[in-house]
Write an enzyme that holds these catalytic residues in place. Sequence first.
Site, PDB file in Angstrom:
ATOM      1  N   LEU A  51       2.059  20.891  10.263  1.00 30.86           N
ATOM      2  CA  LEU A  51       0.850  21.662  10.580  1.00 30.86           C
ATOM      3  C   LEU A  51      -0.343  20.755  10.831  1.00 30.86           C
ATOM      4  O   LEU A  51      -1.132  20.986  11.755  1.00 30.86           O
ATOM      5  CB  LEU A  51       0.533  22.635   9.443  1.00 30.86           C
ATOM      6  CG  LEU A  51       1.566  23.724   9.155  1.00 30.86           C
ATOM      7  CD1 LEU A  51       0.949  24.846   8.344  1.00 30.86           C
ATOM      8  CD2 LEU A  51       2.173  24.281  10.424  1.00 30.86           C
ATOM      9  N   HIS A  83     -27.944  27.751  -4.344  1.00 30.46           N
ATOM     10  CA  HIS A  83     -27.870  28.464  -3.069  1.00 30.46           C
ATOM     11  C   HIS A  83     -28.437  27.567  -1.967  1.00 30.46           C
ATOM     12  O   HIS A  83     -29.452  26.896  -2.182  1.00 30.46           O
ATOM     13  CB  HIS A  83     -28.689  29.755  -3.162  1.00 30.46           C
ATOM     14  CG  HIS A  83     -28.793  30.499  -1.859  1.00 30.46           C
ATOM     15  ND1 HIS A  83     -27.774  31.283  -1.371  1.00 30.46           N
ATOM     16  CD2 HIS A  83     -29.797  30.550  -0.934  1.00 30.46           C
ATOM     17  CE1 HIS A  83     -28.137  31.804  -0.213  1.00 30.46           C
ATOM     18  NE2 HIS A  83     -29.357  31.376   0.079  1.00 30.46           N
ATOM     19  N   GLY A  97       9.684  21.339  12.625  1.00 29.26           N
ATOM     20  CA  GLY A  97       9.335  21.463  11.216  1.00 29.26           C
ATOM     21  C   GLY A  97       7.948  22.037  11.039  1.00 29.26           C
ATOM     22  O   GLY A  97       6.979  21.505  11.585  1.00 29.26           O
ATOM     23  N   GLY A  98       7.845  23.119  10.257  1.00 27.48           N
ATOM     24  CA  GLY A  98       6.561  23.777  10.043  1.00 27.48           C
ATOM     25  C   GLY A  98       6.055  23.649   8.624  1.00 27.48           C
ATOM     26  O   GLY A  98       5.492  24.598   8.072  1.00 27.48           O
ATOM     27  N   GLY A 132       0.787  -1.223   0.000  1.00 27.75           N
ATOM     28  CA  GLY A 132       0.000   0.000   0.000  1.00 27.75           C
ATOM     29  C   GLY A 132       0.814   1.265   0.000  1.00 27.75           C
ATOM     30  O   GLY A 132       0.283   2.344  -0.266  1.00 27.75           O
TER      31      GLY A 132
END
Length: 463
Positions: free
Chosen positions: A189, A446, A183-184, A40
Site C-alpha cells: 500500500l 485548540h 500483494g496488498g 544498519g
Amino acid sequence: MPNTQYDALIIGSGQAGNPLATALADAGQRVVLVEENLLGGSCINYGCTPVKAMLASAERAHQLRTAADYGMQAQEPAVDMAAVVARKDEIVQAMRNGVRSNLTQERPGITVLHGHATFVGPRTVEVLLAGGKTQQLTARKVFINTGTRAAVPDIEGLQEVPFLTTTQLLDLKELPEHLVILGGGYIGLEFSQLYRRLGSRVTIVESHRQLLEREDDDACIGLTRVLEAEGVEVVLGAKVRKVSHKEGTYTLTAQTAAGERRIRGTHLVVATGRRPNTDTLGLGAAGVQTDEKGYIQVNARLETNVRGVYALGDVHGGPQFTHISYDDFRVVRDNLLRGKRRSAKQRPLPYCVFTEPQLGRIGLNEDQAKEQGVSYRVATMPVRTIGRAREIGRTEGFWKVLIGDDDRLLGATVLCAEGGEIMSMFQLMMAGRLKYQQIQDMVLAHPCWAEGLNNVFTQLKRP
C-alpha cells in the site's frame, strides 16, 4: 584458521544488534559484530528510512497537483526520479555512516567484520570474510539478528521473469509507466501511493477479499477508497496462477470471482511477505530449533533452546516492526546487564501504515475483541468533524476506540492524517490506565488534532 574468543558475538547489524553491541561494550565486554551486507539492517537500508524519504517526495508532488484546492494554481509536477532516489540515498548513507561511527569509532570494545557467518558449534561460527579468508569466532553468548528477505510465492513463471523486489524498486531511477504490485499488505500500500503520486499508473493485485486482511473491514474499505480516489487500481480476490513477460510487458493471469482475468503492466514488484534469513546460518550445527517456516524459536527472554544463544528482531517471527526489534534489545539488555526480569511476551504492539492518511493501530480491534470474547463498547468518529482536519483540508478517515467494562481503553484504530502520532496518544492513555472520562474532559489546546480526544468517546455503544 585463527580462532578468536569474545564475550559476545552478534550476527547481523539490525535495529536490535547495533544497540546491543554498544550496550555490551559499555559494560566492558569484548564484542564482535558480523554483517554480511550493509550496516544498519533493513530499516535504514531498504525499509523505513528509504521508503519514508521517497514518500515525502511523493507528498510534494501531490501538493503541487492539488494546489487549486487551497486557492493556488495547480500544476502537474515534473518528477526527476533520479533526483528522488539520490535524495533518498543521501539520507540513507548519512544514517549508515552514523551506525558505523557508533560501532567502530565511539566504542573501542567492538570489532566489526564484514562476511557471512555459519555456525560450526553451539557458540562457534566460521566467518567467510569479504576478501575470501575465513576466521573462526567463539563467544560466551551469541545473538542472531539476521532479519528477513522478500518471500517469493510459488507461481508458475514468476521465477523466470525479471520481477522487482521492493528493495530493487527503491533504486529504480526511471519512473515506471505502469507498476503492478503483487500483494496488498502494508508495504504494497505504501508503494502504491508513493508511485501513483509520482506519476505512475499503479495496480495492486491481492488474493484476499480486502487489503490489509488483519484489519477491521471499515479500516480496509476506507483505505481502499482513498487509494482508488487517487487513481490506484485495486484488484481483490485475485489468485494469480501464472506470470509471463514479453516485449517489456508483464502479464499476470489471475482467477477472480468474475472469472479469469489478465493484468498487464510495464513493471512488476513482488510484495507478498518475508522469509527469515536462517537457511544459510548452519543452525543445525548449533542445535538451534526453528519452526516450519524457518523462524528461530525463542522463550520470553529471547533465548533459543541452546543456552547462551539468542535471536532478536524479525528472525524469530511475530510482528516485524523496527520498534519491536529495538524492544528486543531492551529485553536482552535488561535481563543480562541490569538484573531485571523483562519479557518479550504480552507487550504493546503499536504500528502505523504510512499512507496518506496514515493508519495507526494500538491494542485490540473489533475482530480481535470478538475472537477473544472481550466485552467492549465502541465509538467511531469521522475525521471531517475535527476542526483541524477541516482547516487544513485533510478530512479523510475516522477514529475508532474500544472501551472495556472498566472504562479503560482496549484499543484504537486511527485512519487519519498524522494517524501514527494520534495513535501514540491512545497508547499513552493505555499505558497510564486512564479512564476515558479523564481524557474526554481534559483541556486540550485548540486547534490541534488532539482535540478529537474530547469528542471521540461521546458515541460509545455496544456493538
